[in-house]
Design a protein around this motif. Structure first.
Motif, PDB file in Angstrom:
ATOM      1  N   TYR A  66       3.086   2.864  -1.306  1.00 43.05           N
ATOM      2  CA  TYR A  66       3.154   1.549  -1.919  1.00 43.05           C
ATOM      3  C   TYR A  66       4.411   1.382  -2.420  1.00 43.05           C
ATOM      4  O   TYR A  66       5.409   2.083  -2.564  1.00 43.05           O
ATOM      5  CB  TYR A  66       2.289   1.151  -2.999  1.00 43.05           C
ATOM      6  N   VAL A  67       4.892  -0.008  -2.622  1.00 44.22           N
ATOM      7  CA  VAL A  67       6.363  -0.283  -3.013  1.00 44.22           C
ATOM      8  C   VAL A  67       6.450   0.457  -4.444  1.00 44.22           C
ATOM      9  O   VAL A  67       7.773   1.056  -4.821  1.00 44.22           O
ATOM     10  CB  VAL A  67       6.552  -1.828  -2.936  1.00 44.22           C
TER      11      VAL A  67
ATOM     12  N   GLN B 130      14.138   6.902  -0.477  1.00 47.84           N
ATOM     13  CA  GLN B 130      13.902   6.262  -1.635  1.00 47.84           C
ATOM     14  C   GLN B 130      13.255   4.995  -1.843  1.00 47.84           C
ATOM     15  O   GLN B 130      13.146   4.604  -2.855  1.00 47.84           O
ATOM     16  CB  GLN B 130      15.356   6.067  -2.441  1.00 47.84           C
ATOM     17  N   THR B 131      12.619   4.360  -0.712  1.00 48.13           N
ATOM     18  CA  THR B 131      12.113   3.076  -0.617  1.00 48.13           C
ATOM     19  C   THR B 131      10.954   3.161   0.221  1.00 48.13           C
ATOM     20  O   THR B 131      10.967   4.110   1.141  1.00 48.13           O
ATOM     21  CB  THR B 131      12.977   1.748  -0.296  1.00 48.13           C
ATOM     22  N   LEU B 132       9.941   2.238   0.120  1.00 48.79           N
ATOM     23  CA  LEU B 132       8.933   2.412   0.995  1.00 48.79           C
ATOM     24  C   LEU B 132       9.474   1.917   2.532  1.00 48.79           C
ATOM     25  O   LEU B 132       9.120   2.404   3.620  1.00 48.79           O
ATOM     26  CB  LEU B 132       7.732   1.472   0.807  1.00 48.79           C
TER      27      LEU B 132
ATOM     28  N   ALA C  44       2.035   0.873   6.460  1.00 52.34           N
ATOM     29  CA  ALA C  44       3.278   0.638   5.675  1.00 52.34           C
ATOM     30  C   ALA C  44       4.140  -0.819   5.739  1.00 52.34           C
ATOM     31  O   ALA C  44       4.772  -1.220   4.876  1.00 52.34           O
ATOM     32  CB  ALA C  44       3.997   2.020   6.029  1.00 52.34           C
ATOM     33  N   GLU C  45       4.181  -1.114   6.927  1.00 50.49           N
ATOM     34  CA  GLU C  45       4.737  -2.347   7.187  1.00 50.49           C
ATOM     35  C   GLU C  45       4.193  -3.416   6.545  1.00 50.49           C
ATOM     36  O   GLU C  45       4.925  -4.452   5.939  1.00 50.49           O
ATOM     37  CB  GLU C  45       4.941  -2.562   8.838  1.00 50.49           C
ATOM     38  N   TRP C  46       2.858  -3.468   6.687  1.00 54.93           N
ATOM     39  CA  TRP C  46       2.236  -4.569   6.122  1.00 54.93           C
ATOM     40  C   TRP C  46       2.308  -4.620   4.529  1.00 54.93           C
ATOM     41  O   TRP C  46       2.628  -5.791   4.061  1.00 54.93           O
ATOM     42  CB  TRP C  46       0.816  -4.422   6.506  1.00 54.93           C
TER      43      TRP C  46
ATOM     44  N   GLU D 212       5.710  -6.146   3.946  1.00 56.47           N
ATOM     45  CA  GLU D 212       5.834  -7.504   4.339  1.00 56.47           C
ATOM     46  C   GLU D 212       4.998  -8.417   3.217  1.00 56.47           C
ATOM     47  O   GLU D 212       5.531  -9.198   2.811  1.00 56.47           O
ATOM     48  CB  GLU D 212       4.730  -7.761   5.732  1.00 56.47           C
ATOM     49  N   GLU D 213       3.947  -7.845   2.397  1.00 57.06           N
ATOM     50  CA  GLU D 213       3.263  -8.603   1.553  1.00 57.06           C
ATOM     51  C   GLU D 213       4.126  -8.706   0.346  1.00 57.06           C
ATOM     52  O   GLU D 213       4.210  -9.722  -0.428  1.00 57.06           O
ATOM     53  CB  GLU D 213       1.651  -8.064   0.971  1.00 57.06           C
TER      54      GLU D 213
END
Ligand code: ADP
Length: 454
Positions: A309-310, A400-402, A431-433, A436-437
């Motif tokens: 997750y983020v 280092q980031t999603l 992961a993209e979704w 995006e959210e």
């Protein structure tokens, strides 16, 4: 394993009225238990063979949304069913709920009755089978870290997640007195899990106010993932029963330490540890060195499965024991991988990258696939790193980031070969979704920073 139940014993318990409810559970992409509560009579008469669930359970997010873009299902195909096939070897009591037992299921295709390739249990089983072909069995242990809060989940949600007071007032790492105050939750947790056939070793206070750790004895990989999943659910349920909240969000406060899930791993052959070589300076066998070389080299590829997750990436901060470097060390907690039990028959590698939000089936599958590749390709292990790894400029970084982890996952030819293209595409979409959210959200931080001054 002591504590699990045979189907015959369950039938007797249903007949004598001790048990009236069976939780029939699958595991979703987020590592949550998802399923139905059966009347026990129905379960022993018919549904022990199979039941069904909507196939969106493996194409949704934490909010149960129906994101577009999955090949396996969607509105275009009308969201059909999966078969939930109980794995009766996982039948066990749920001592913290009255009259209840639980069984875990494998999710199968509705028409072919073949395992759904992107279901977490199937993904892990595939890597376990590959390892068995090489003559090895993996023993794994996942540590569970989490926070306990003074108030209940419902209270906290109604406060807009503002009223977040940890259950203790200070860092309780290894503290006995403070953790005695938490025994109302932690003692039933240990004892109920143990009675459910989950070999609890211990619980302890962790390095932040309100932070706890639960350690479960190592087991074969699939059992380990099952134990983790059931234990995580139990932590939430038992804390809820006592009017408190438990959270596995890796980073709930910017100034407080985050929660991890370190994964200990060793390979065994014919019931004997295959990582041990008494002649080696650190007691490590050649197989162990190849396995670790793969584990380290491919860490960026499977980072998504350790940090999905983020928020997971907010945990990776310097000087917090949360590692970001793809190096190994001997008993040094700043490296991504730590050699534990050097020189003993318990020699093993601990991966310290994963957050408390990882899905243990996916995390273990990614790591096993990397270790298998290391063994197959006889990869060389670099020497261990010493000192503060955070300051080691030469050490490799994990994403280092999603966003970065998603790209690494998408482009991983190693994972595509190990898991299959469809599986990698499925999780890349998840992961993209998630990103995006997040990108759609307007955060408190943006409002506070810019509302008046922008
Ligand atoms: P730490 O100091 O990191 O907490 P512990 O000695 O408590 O280390 O062990 C951590 C975990 O490692 C435990 O869950 C234990 O069951 C597991 N473990 C011990 N030996 C092995 C092994 N050979 N393979 C995998 N896991 C193991």
């Amino acid at each position: 394993m002591a504590g699990t139940l045979s189907f015959e014993t369950l039938k007797t318990q249903v007949t004598d009225g001790t048990i009236d409810t069976v939780l029939v559970c699958g595991v979703d992409m987020q590592g949550r238990l998802m399923g139905k509560r059966f009347h026990a009579v129905n379960f022993v008469e018919t549904s022990h063979a199979e039941t069904h669930c909507c196939n969106y359970l493996l194409a949704t997010d934490l909010e149960m949304a129906t994101p577009p873009g999955y090949k396996s299902t969607g509105w275009q195909s009308g969201y059909g069913d999966y078969v939930m096939q109980p794995d009766l070897s996982t039948l066990r009591p749920v001592p913290w709920l009255d009259g209840t037992v639980m069984v875990l299921c494998d999710l199968m295709d509705h028409d072919t009755h073949q395992p759904v390739p992107h279901s977490p249990r199937a993904i892990l089983k595939k890597q376990i089978a590959r390892l068995a072909e090489l003559g090895f069995e993996a023993q794994m242990a996942t540590e569970l870290e989490f926070f306990l809060f003074e108030h209940s989940l419902d209270h906290i949600r109604k406060s807009g997640f503002r009223d977040l007071t940890p259950i203790s007032g200070y860092n309780e790492d290894y503290h006995i007195f403070q953790t005695t105050k938490e025994e109302g939750i932690m003692r039933p947790l240990r004892n109920h899990l143990f009675a459910a056939g989950i070999p609890v070793e211990n619980t302890k206070g962790e390095a932040e106010a309100g932070q706890e750790e639960l350690n479960i004895r190592y087991s074969p990989a699939l059992d380990c993932a099952d134990h983790h999943t059931i234990a995580k659910n139990a932590v939430k349920e038992i804390a809820w029963q006592q009017g408190h909240a438990a959270s596995f969000l890796p980073k709930w406060h910017p100034d407080r330490v985050g929660s991890s899930s370190h994964v200990h791993q060793s390979l065994w052959a014919d019931g004997k540890p295959a990582f041990v070589d008494a002649e080696d300076a650190l007691g490590m066998s050649v197989v162990m060195k190849h396995y670790m070389a793969g584990l380290i080299a491919f860490a960026p590829d499977y980072t998504y499965f350790l940090a999905p997750y983020v928020n997971s990436y907010k945990r990776f901060a310097k000087g917090t024991f949360a590692p970001t470097k793809t190096v190994w060390s001997v008993d040094n907690r700043t490296a991504g991988f730590r050699l534990c039990g050097a020189g003993t028959k318990g020699v093993r590698v601990e991966c310290r990258i994963g957050g408390s939000d990882l899905n243990p089936y996916l995390a273990q599958a990614g790591m096993l696939a990397a270790g298998i590749k290391g063994i197959e390709d006889k990869m060389d292990l670099a020497p261990p790193t010493r000192g503060d790894v955070y300051e080691d400029a030469k050490a490799g970084d994990i994403p280092q980031t999603l966003r970065a982890a998603t790209e690494t996952l998408r482009n991983s030819s190693f994972l595509r070969a190990a898991f299959g293209d469809d599986v990698v595409d499925h999780y890349t979409r998840a992961a993209e979704w998630e990103q995006e959210e997040f990108d759609r959200a307007v955060t408190d931080w943006e409002i506070a920073r810019g509302f008046e001054r922008a």
